[in-house]
Structures are given as C-alpha cells and as structure tokens.
Design a protein around this motif. Sequence first.
Motif, PDB file in Angstrom:
ATOM      1  N   ALA A   7      32.716  35.919  21.331  1.00 29.71           N
ATOM      2  CA  ALA A   7      33.510  36.919  20.612  1.00 29.71           C
ATOM      3  C   ALA A   7      34.031  37.982  21.571  1.00 29.71           C
ATOM      4  CB  ALA A   7      32.667  37.554  19.515  1.00 29.71           C
ATOM      5  N   ALA A   8      33.241  38.391  22.543  1.00 28.13           N
ATOM      6  CA  ALA A   8      33.681  39.388  23.525  1.00 28.13           C
ATOM      7  C   ALA A   8      34.799  38.823  24.401  1.00 28.13           C
ATOM      8  CB  ALA A   8      32.494  39.830  24.378  1.00 28.13           C
ATOM      9  N   ALA A   9      34.701  37.548  24.760  1.00 31.02           N
ATOM     10  CA  ALA A   9      35.743  36.918  25.582  1.00 31.02           C
ATOM     11  C   ALA A   9      37.052  36.816  24.809  1.00 31.02           C
ATOM     12  CB  ALA A   9      35.279  35.540  26.035  1.00 31.02           C
ATOM     13  N   VAL A  10      36.981  36.435  23.544  1.00 30.54           N
ATOM     14  CA  VAL A  10      38.188  36.351  22.720  1.00 30.54           C
ATOM     15  C   VAL A  10      38.810  37.725  22.554  1.00 30.54           C
ATOM     16  CG1 VAL A  10      39.029  35.845  20.390  1.00 30.54           C
ATOM     17  CG2 VAL A  10      37.485  34.255  21.528  1.00 30.54           C
ATOM     18  N   LEU A  11      38.020  38.729  22.339  1.00 33.83           N
ATOM     19  CA  LEU A  11      38.526  40.093  22.200  1.00 33.83           C
ATOM     20  C   LEU A  11      39.180  40.571  23.497  1.00 33.83           C
ATOM     21  CD1 LEU A  11      38.743  42.564  20.368  1.00 33.83           C
ATOM     22  CD2 LEU A  11      36.566  43.342  21.304  1.00 33.83           C
ATOM     23  N   ALA A  12      38.585  40.260  24.632  1.00 32.21           N
ATOM     24  CA  ALA A  12      39.155  40.653  25.921  1.00 32.21           C
ATOM     25  C   ALA A  12      40.502  39.974  26.154  1.00 32.21           C
ATOM     26  CB  ALA A  12      38.181  40.322  27.044  1.00 32.21           C
ATOM     27  N   LEU A  13      40.606  38.700  25.805  1.00 29.60           N
ATOM     28  CA  LEU A  13      41.881  37.996  25.967  1.00 29.60           C
ATOM     29  C   LEU A  13      42.948  38.553  25.035  1.00 29.60           C
ATOM     30  CD1 LEU A  13      40.625  34.332  26.345  1.00 29.60           C
ATOM     31  CD2 LEU A  13      41.576  35.807  28.118  1.00 29.60           C
ATOM     32  N   THR A  14      42.584  38.920  23.837  1.00 30.56           N
ATOM     33  CA  THR A  14      43.534  39.494  22.880  1.00 30.56           C
ATOM     34  C   THR A  14      44.035  40.848  23.360  1.00 30.56           C
ATOM     35  OG1 THR A  14      42.370  38.381  21.097  1.00 30.56           O
ATOM     36  CG2 THR A  14      43.865  40.153  20.481  1.00 30.56           C
ATOM     37  N   VAL A  15      43.145  41.667  23.852  1.00 32.22           N
ATOM     38  CA  VAL A  15      43.535  42.991  24.349  1.00 32.22           C
ATOM     39  C   VAL A  15      44.424  42.855  25.573  1.00 32.22           C
ATOM     40  CG1 VAL A  15      42.646  45.114  25.386  1.00 32.22           C
ATOM     41  CG2 VAL A  15      41.540  44.161  23.373  1.00 32.22           C
ATOM     42  N   SER A  17      46.546  40.413  26.295  1.00 32.43           N
ATOM     43  CA  SER A  17      47.905  40.007  25.932  1.00 32.43           C
ATOM     44  C   SER A  17      48.651  41.147  25.242  1.00 32.43           C
ATOM     45  CB  SER A  17      47.874  38.772  25.040  1.00 32.43           C
ATOM     46  OG  SER A  17      47.233  39.065  23.820  1.00 32.43           O
ATOM     47  N   ALA A  18      47.966  41.938  24.455  1.00 34.15           N
ATOM     48  CA  ALA A  18      48.622  43.081  23.820  1.00 34.15           C
ATOM     49  C   ALA A  18      49.032  44.107  24.871  1.00 34.15           C
ATOM     50  CB  ALA A  18      47.694  43.715  22.790  1.00 34.15           C
ATOM     51  N   GLN A  19      48.219  44.302  25.883  1.00 29.53           N
ATOM     52  CA  GLN A  19      48.539  45.230  26.966  1.00 29.53           C
ATOM     53  C   GLN A  19      49.792  44.754  27.710  1.00 29.53           C
ATOM     54  OE1 GLN A  19      47.042  48.043  27.658  1.00 29.53           O
ATOM     55  NE2 GLN A  19      47.990  48.531  29.597  1.00 29.53           N
ATOM     56  N   ALA A  20      49.925  43.462  27.932  1.00 25.76           N
ATOM     57  CA  ALA A  20      51.079  42.918  28.639  1.00 25.76           C
ATOM     58  C   ALA A  20      52.348  43.085  27.809  1.00 25.76           C
ATOM     59  CB  ALA A  20      50.860  41.445  28.961  1.00 25.76           C
ATOM     60  N   GLN A  21      52.255  42.959  26.508  1.00 27.20           N
ATOM     61  CA  GLN A  21      53.427  43.095  25.654  1.00 27.20           C
ATOM     62  C   GLN A  21      53.886  44.540  25.546  1.00 27.20           C
ATOM     63  OE1 GLN A  21      52.544  41.318  21.902  1.00 27.20           O
ATOM     64  NE2 GLN A  21      52.452  39.240  22.728  1.00 27.20           N
ATOM     65  N   MET A  22      52.972  45.480  25.568  1.00 28.82           N
ATOM     66  CA  MET A  22      53.322  46.890  25.407  1.00 28.82           C
ATOM     67  C   MET A  22      53.761  47.531  26.715  1.00 28.82           C
ATOM     68  SD  MET A  22      53.122  47.323  22.254  1.00 28.82           S
ATOM     69  CE  MET A  22      53.319  49.070  22.159  1.00 28.82           C
ATOM     70  N   GLY A  23      53.525  46.923  27.837  1.00 26.98           N
ATOM     71  CA  GLY A  23      54.003  47.454  29.096  1.00 26.98           C
ATOM     72  C   GLY A  23      53.052  48.447  29.747  1.00 26.98           C
ATOM     73  N   GLY A  24      51.958  48.789  29.170  1.00 32.33           N
ATOM     74  CA  GLY A  24      50.979  49.637  29.803  1.00 32.33           C
ATOM     75  C   GLY A  24      51.230  51.123  29.696  1.00 32.33           C
TER      76      GLY A  24
END
Length: 77
Positions: A7-15, A17-24
């Motif tokens: 669950a922690a690994a899935v959450l880290a991967l989701t965060v 990809s969201a960080q990459a889409q928002m531009g940081g």
Amino acid sequence: MRVLVIAAAVLALTVGSAQAQMGGGRRQPNERGAKADNTPKVDEKAYKAALERIPEPKEKYDPWGGARPSEPAKKSK
C-alpha cells in the motif's frame, strides 16, 4: 506487514505521477505573463497587403486528384 508495504509503494507511485503532472510548483511568479508581452503584434495592414500579393491559382485545386481520375471515364457504345 506485507500489505502495508504494498500500500505504501502504491501510494508513493501515485504521488509521484501527480507531482509530475502538476509541475512541482517551482515556476517564477509571472512567467507566463512575461512571454505574452514579448510576442510581436500583428499589423493588419501588412497582413492584408501580403494576402493581396498571393497570386490567384489558374485552375481549381482538387484535393482528391490523386485518388481518382480528373475526368470521368468515357463510355463507348
């Protein structure tokens, strides 16, 4: 314990990809506004004069000319 790690690994991967889409969020405050000011203005008189210098075509453009013959087939009886 295994479920918690997955669950922690899935959450880290989701965060990630969201960080990459928002531009940081590391952009300068008025980065987009400054680029809009540097664009050249369109001169309407020059644009219309350029359009008038374009010669008229001698024959009508046929976009399907390569796909079919330009003249219909003549039937001989």
